[in-house]
Motif scaffolding. Structure first.
Motif, mmCIF file in Angstrom:
data_model
loop_
_atom_site.group_PDB
_atom_site.id
_atom_site.type_symbol
_atom_site.label_atom_id
_atom_site.label_comp_id
_atom_site.label_asym_id
_atom_site.label_seq_id
_atom_site.Cartn_x
_atom_site.Cartn_y
_atom_site.Cartn_z
ATOM 1 N N MET A 182 0.808 -1.222 0.000
ATOM 2 C CA MET A 182 0.000 0.000 0.000
ATOM 3 C C MET A 182 0.840 1.270 0.000
ATOM 4 O O MET A 182 0.288 2.374 0.034
ATOM 5 C CB MET A 182 -0.920 0.011 1.235
ATOM 6 N N PHE A 183 2.168 1.148 -0.042
ATOM 7 C CA PHE A 183 3.028 2.323 0.075
ATOM 8 C C PHE A 183 2.817 3.295 -1.094
ATOM 9 O O PHE A 183 2.765 4.511 -0.901
ATOM 10 C CB PHE A 183 4.488 1.881 0.142
ATOM 11 N N PHE A 184 2.705 2.776 -2.315
ATOM 12 C CA PHE A 184 2.539 3.640 -3.487
ATOM 13 C C PHE A 184 1.070 3.948 -3.772
ATOM 14 O O PHE A 184 0.770 4.897 -4.484
ATOM 15 C CB PHE A 184 3.171 2.981 -4.721
ATOM 16 N N ILE A 185 0.164 3.150 -3.226
ATOM 17 C CA ILE A 185 -1.264 3.371 -3.492
ATOM 18 C C ILE A 185 -1.863 4.301 -2.456
ATOM 19 O O ILE A 185 -2.497 5.313 -2.789
ATOM 20 C CB ILE A 185 -2.015 2.015 -3.503
ATOM 21 N N MET A 186 -1.673 3.998 -1.186
ATOM 22 C CA MET A 186 -2.208 4.801 -0.080
ATOM 23 C C MET A 186 -1.086 5.048 0.927
ATOM 24 O O MET A 186 -0.946 4.289 1.897
ATOM 25 C CB MET A 186 -3.388 4.077 0.581
ATOM 26 N N PRO A 187 -0.261 6.071 0.690
ATOM 27 C CA PRO A 187 0.894 6.314 1.590
ATOM 28 C C PRO A 187 0.486 6.591 3.035
ATOM 29 O O PRO A 187 1.172 6.163 3.965
ATOM 30 C CB PRO A 187 1.571 7.534 0.957
ATOM 31 N N THR A 188 -0.639 7.321 3.227
ATOM 32 C CA THR A 188 -1.060 7.647 4.591
ATOM 33 C C THR A 188 -1.454 6.389 5.356
ATOM 34 O O THR A 188 -1.037 6.175 6.505
ATOM 35 C CB THR A 188 -2.242 8.622 4.560
ATOM 36 N N VAL A 189 -2.239 5.547 4.711
ATOM 37 C CA VAL A 189 -2.643 4.289 5.350
ATOM 38 C C VAL A 189 -1.433 3.398 5.596
ATOM 39 O O VAL A 189 -1.330 2.724 6.626
ATOM 40 C CB VAL A 189 -3.690 3.569 4.486
ATOM 41 N N SER A 190 -0.485 3.411 4.668
ATOM 42 C CA SER A 190 0.724 2.608 4.838
ATOM 43 C C SER A 190 1.541 3.094 6.036
ATOM 44 O O SER A 190 2.078 2.287 6.805
ATOM 45 C CB SER A 190 1.565 2.673 3.575
ATOM 46 N N ALA A 191 1.634 4.426 6.229
ATOM 47 C CA ALA A 191 2.371 4.964 7.377
ATOM 48 C C ALA A 191 1.693 4.576 8.684
ATOM 49 O O ALA A 191 2.364 4.214 9.659
ATOM 50 C CB ALA A 191 2.480 6.480 7.255
ATOM 51 N N LEU A 192 0.367 4.641 8.718
ATOM 52 C CA LEU A 192 -0.358 4.228 9.921
ATOM 53 C C LEU A 192 -0.171 2.738 10.183
ATOM 54 O O LEU A 192 -0.088 2.305 11.339
ATOM 55 C CB LEU A 192 -1.845 4.568 9.777
ATOM 56 N N THR A 193 -0.096 1.970 9.108
ATOM 57 C CA THR A 193 0.129 0.528 9.263
ATOM 58 C C THR A 193 1.515 0.240 9.827
ATOM 59 O O THR A 193 1.691 -0.681 10.629
ATOM 60 C CB THR A 193 -0.047 -0.180 7.906
ATOM 61 N N VAL A 194 2.506 1.043 9.433
ATOM 62 C CA VAL A 194 3.852 0.864 9.971
ATOM 63 C C VAL A 194 3.878 1.163 11.472
ATOM 64 O O VAL A 194 4.544 0.467 12.249
ATOM 65 C CB VAL A 194 4.848 1.761 9.214
ATOM 66 N N ILE A 195 3.137 2.195 11.885
ATOM 67 C CA ILE A 195 3.038 2.495 13.318
ATOM 68 C C ILE A 195 2.413 1.322 14.062
ATOM 69 O O ILE A 195 2.875 0.919 15.143
ATOM 70 C CB ILE A 195 2.232 3.784 13.534
ATOM 71 N N LEU A 196 1.350 0.761 13.479
ATOM 72 C CA LEU A 196 0.724 -0.416 14.082
ATOM 73 C C LEU A 196 1.699 -1.588 14.137
ATOM 74 O O LEU A 196 1.717 -2.350 15.114
ATOM 75 C CB LEU A 196 -0.529 -0.800 13.282
ATOM 76 N N LEU A 197 2.525 -1.713 13.111
ATOM 77 C CA LEU A 197 3.514 -2.797 13.075
ATOM 78 C C LEU A 197 4.551 -2.627 14.177
ATOM 79 O O LEU A 197 4.966 -3.608 14.814
ATOM 80 C CB LEU A 197 4.185 -2.831 11.708
ATOM 81 N N LEU A 198 4.957 -1.398 14.437
ATOM 82 C CA LEU A 198 5.922 -1.146 15.519
ATOM 83 C C LEU A 198 5.315 -1.485 16.881
ATOM 84 O O LEU A 198 5.984 -2.089 17.732
ATOM 85 C CB LEU A 198 6.367 0.311 15.481
ATOM 86 N N LEU A 199 4.057 -1.106 17.084
ATOM 87 C CA LEU A 199 3.393 -1.438 18.346
ATOM 88 C C LEU A 199 3.236 -2.947 18.502
ATOM 89 O O LEU A 199 3.402 -3.490 19.601
ATOM 90 C CB LEU A 199 2.026 -0.748 18.409
ATOM 91 N N LEU A 200 2.935 -3.614 17.396
ATOM 92 C CA LEU A 200 2.795 -5.064 17.445
ATOM 93 C C LEU A 200 4.136 -5.741 17.728
ATOM 94 O O LEU A 200 4.189 -6.766 18.416
ATOM 95 C CB LEU A 200 2.216 -5.577 16.127
ATOM 96 N N SER A 201 5.222 -5.156 17.233
ATOM 97 C CA SER A 201 6.546 -5.717 17.510
ATOM 98 C C SER A 201 6.888 -5.609 18.992
ATOM 99 O O SER A 201 7.477 -6.526 19.574
ATOM 100 C CB SER A 201 7.605 -4.992 16.670
ATOM 101 N N VAL A 202 6.510 -4.468 19.609
ATOM 102 C CA VAL A 202 6.713 -4.324 21.052
ATOM 103 C C VAL A 202 5.892 -5.363 21.817
ATOM 104 O O VAL A 202 6.355 -5.972 22.785
ATOM 105 C CB VAL A 202 6.354 -2.900 21.499
ATOM 106 N N LEU A 203 4.644 -5.561 21.359
ATOM 107 C CA LEU A 203 3.799 -6.582 21.993
ATOM 108 C C LEU A 203 4.400 -7.970 21.827
ATOM 109 O O LEU A 203 4.341 -8.800 22.736
ATOM 110 C CB LEU A 203 2.397 -6.535 21.393
ATOM 111 N N GLU A 204 4.994 -8.227 20.680
ATOM 112 C CA GLU A 204 5.599 -9.541 20.438
ATOM 113 C C GLU A 204 6.812 -9.759 21.337
ATOM 114 O O GLU A 204 7.097 -10.889 21.751
ATOM 115 C CB GLU A 204 5.998 -9.650 18.967
#
Length: 227
Positions: A182-204
């Motif tokens: 989604m980086f080239f299609i929806m950059p804003t949604v992709s950035a929010l997804t990366v933030i979610l990925l970082l939080l999920l990594s902390v949870l992991e």
């Protein structure tokens, strides 16, 4: 060709060397061996403090006969935590996502607690199969249920550790793949997804530590019933 998401959990080898064998040796290389003399090494001091606090809390409700397991369970906890945390790093292999390996830990430990209970407290061990005051018609059913629950314990130990780590790794891979596409299609949604990925990594990270502790804690509870 689209690879399966479960390919990351398959047993692979590099130059003929199984990666699971290499991963199993890493905890023994990373942690220094404790010494009897005084040391000003901060890592050794932190390691000794962690082991002392863990063993104190874990073996506080257990009789002195079960304190012989302190070294084994403390080593197992550090070993599992290291393997779980190493598996979060990119391009690494997590041995604790293999059910066969987790069952290899769970079955011998569970069987040892059962044999200790049969050897030292046979009457007390058999009393678990039939609670006091059970009505006569329910006696065969309760014995069958308690027998099944006894033999399902090692399966629960191995499956719990495998399922939690596998689910976390799969979820991280799914979200990271979605963010990349989604980086080239929806950059804003992709950035929010990366933030979610970082939080999920902390949870992991927390799950990796907690699941290792829960595994050892359940073994200690089984040991408490046998000593």
């Amino acid at each position: 060709m689209t690879l399966s998401f479960f390919d990351q959990f398959s047993l692979t080898s590099y130059l003929g060397v199984p990666l699971i064998a290499l991963a199993l040796t890493l905890p023994w290389v990373l942690f220094p061996a404790p010494k009897t003399r005084c040391s000003n090494n901060r890592l050794l001091t932190l390691q000794a403090w962690f082991i002392r606090q863990f063993t104190h809390q874990l073996f506080l409700p257990i009789n002195k006969a079960g304190h012989k397991w302190a070294l084994l369970l403390a080593s197992l906890l550090i070993f599992l935590i290291t393997l779980n945390l190493l598996g979060i790093l990119p391009y690494t292999f997590t041995p604790t996502t293999q059910l066969s390996m987790n069952m290899g830990f769970a079955v011998p430990l569970w069987l040892a607690t059962v044999l200790i209970g049969v050897r030292h407290q046979l009457t007390h061990t058999l009393a678990h199969f039939l609670p006091v005051g059970t009505p006569g018609p329910l006696i065969p059913i309760l014995i069958i249920i308690e027998t099944i629950s006894l033999f399902i314990r090692p399966i629960a130990l191995g499956v719990r550790l495998t399922a939690n780590l596998t689910a976390g790794h799969l979820l991280i891979q799914l979200i990271s793949t979605a963010a990349f596409h989604m980086f080239f299609i929806m950059p804003t949604v992709s950035a929010l997804t990366v933030i979610l990925l970082l939080l999920l990594s902390v949870l992991e990270l927390a799950v990796a530590v907690i699941q290792a502790y829960v595994f050892v804690l359940l073994v200690s509870l089984y040991l408490q019933e046998s000593v």
